[in-house]
Scaffold this motif. Structure first.
Motif, PDB file in Angstrom:
ATOM      1  N   UNK A 100       4.237   6.079  -4.850  1.00 13.69           N
ATOM      2  CA  UNK A 100       4.395   6.218  -6.296  1.00 13.69           C
ATOM      3  C   UNK A 100       3.394   7.219  -6.853  1.00 13.69           C
ATOM      4  N   UNK A 145       0.830  -1.206   0.000  1.00 16.04           N
ATOM      5  CA  UNK A 145       0.000   0.000   0.000  1.00 16.04           C
ATOM      6  C   UNK A 145       0.859   1.248   0.000  1.00 16.04           C
ATOM      7  N   UNK A 146       1.882   1.220   0.817  1.00 14.68           N
ATOM      8  CA  UNK A 146       2.771   2.368   0.913  1.00 14.68           C
ATOM      9  C   UNK A 146       3.487   2.588  -0.418  1.00 14.68           C
ATOM     10  N   UNK A 147       3.881   1.488  -1.025  1.00 14.20           N
ATOM     11  CA  UNK A 147       4.553   1.587  -2.330  1.00 14.20           C
ATOM     12  C   UNK A 147       3.676   2.331  -3.322  1.00 14.20           C
ATOM     13  N   UNK A 148       2.454   1.894  -3.435  1.00 16.30           N
ATOM     14  CA  UNK A 148       1.546   2.535  -4.387  1.00 16.30           C
ATOM     15  C   UNK A 148       1.260   3.980  -4.004  1.00 16.30           C
ATOM     16  N   UNK A 149       1.032   4.193  -2.738  1.00 17.34           N
ATOM     17  CA  UNK A 149       0.701   5.548  -2.297  1.00 17.34           C
ATOM     18  C   UNK A 149       1.851   6.500  -2.600  1.00 17.34           C
TER      19      UNK A 149
END
Lengths: 151, 151
Positions: A25, A19-23
């Motif tokens: 990005x 989730x953090x990765x997507x957020x």
DNA sequence: TCGAACAAATTAGCCTCACGAACTATTCCG
DNA sequence: CGGAATAGTTCGTGAGGCTAATTTGTTCGA
């Protein structure tokens, strides 16, 4: 709303990384789009590091920014060309080049910190006080994560 | 200027935006460096959107991803070439192209969510439970921020 | 009915970011 | 002195993103 009936287990933590990765990005894309055209995010980051730690050698700056030397050559080249950094060559070892922030660079950083109408600032102002507090805490953690050495 | 140049109250919030900007920029760089070479962050983001909202037209996908149409053409081209998306042309209006995730795409996303040894996962595991909780909350807020319409 | 306007996507050309490999300049050391 | 090491740079590549212009397809009205 922060409560999906999640028990104390780390159910939530298990998908935190994706989730953090997507957020990050997506938010990065947003920030780029609304960035000051005179100063890209990478340049901003480098300039801030030079202000904090300068005068600093290009190699050390590359390590702090966690990029390879060619990237720093290009970045600092642009910042110098814009008059935001100044370079000096160490006369006792002419391989070593140091950069330092100029008054113009410091001024630009200062303005940048005060941008009250940029996308992110507007968004943050619409959040609840509690959400801003949560982000303030998260910002500190994320800063630490980003600064940590690899491995 | 904003209405409140108030004292201690939101002092921290006042420099939240610049801090978050830098933290996101730097963390994004880190995530890129440690990304799966088969799937860049942008591709990951697009693929996740297609899974969530597909079948979806390229135009709609561009709006969701908040990029311009040419960017989606390129992005979806790569994902199709990798067999992660499949495109169909609407026979009742042949201008409209829709993309949909393939089983391979879904599988890759699933693997991605489970990457237990990636940079970010390792880092997160070293945090305290409280810090992870703070990030979990922040992730939700950041997701909302990134998804909001501009203006 | 057919041509103009509109709509969706693509192509072309440009820029930044970042990398690895190879190179230059300088210093250090045996 | 001459090789090895160190600091930066140059070169070429690829992803990511943009704008402007173009292609393809549809709709609508005189």
């Amino acid at each position: 709303m922060a409560a999906d009936s999640s028990p104390a287990r780390n159910t939530a933590a298990e998908d935190l990384a994706p989730r953090l990765r997507l957020a990050v990005a997506r938010l990065h894309r947003r920030l780029r789009q609304s960035a000051d055209p005179n100063l890209t995010l990478s340049q901003l980051s480098a300039l801030a590091s030079v202000e904090r730690d300068g005068p600093i050698t290009l190699g050390a700056l590359a390590r702090i920014e966690q990029v390879q030397p060619p990237t720093i050559t290009a970045l600092s080249g642009k910042l110098e060309a814009a008059g935001l950094l100044e370079r000096t060559i160490d006369e006792s070892d002419r391989r070593i080049h140091r950069v330092e922030i100029t008054p113009a660079g410091a001024k630009l950083l200062e303005q940048h910190r005060k941008r009250k109408n940029a996308y992110l600032d507007r968004r943050l102002r619409r959040l609840t006080e509690a959400d801003r507090a949560a982000l303030t805490r998260a910002a500190a953690i994320l800063e630490r994560l980003a600064a940590e050495d690899p491995q």
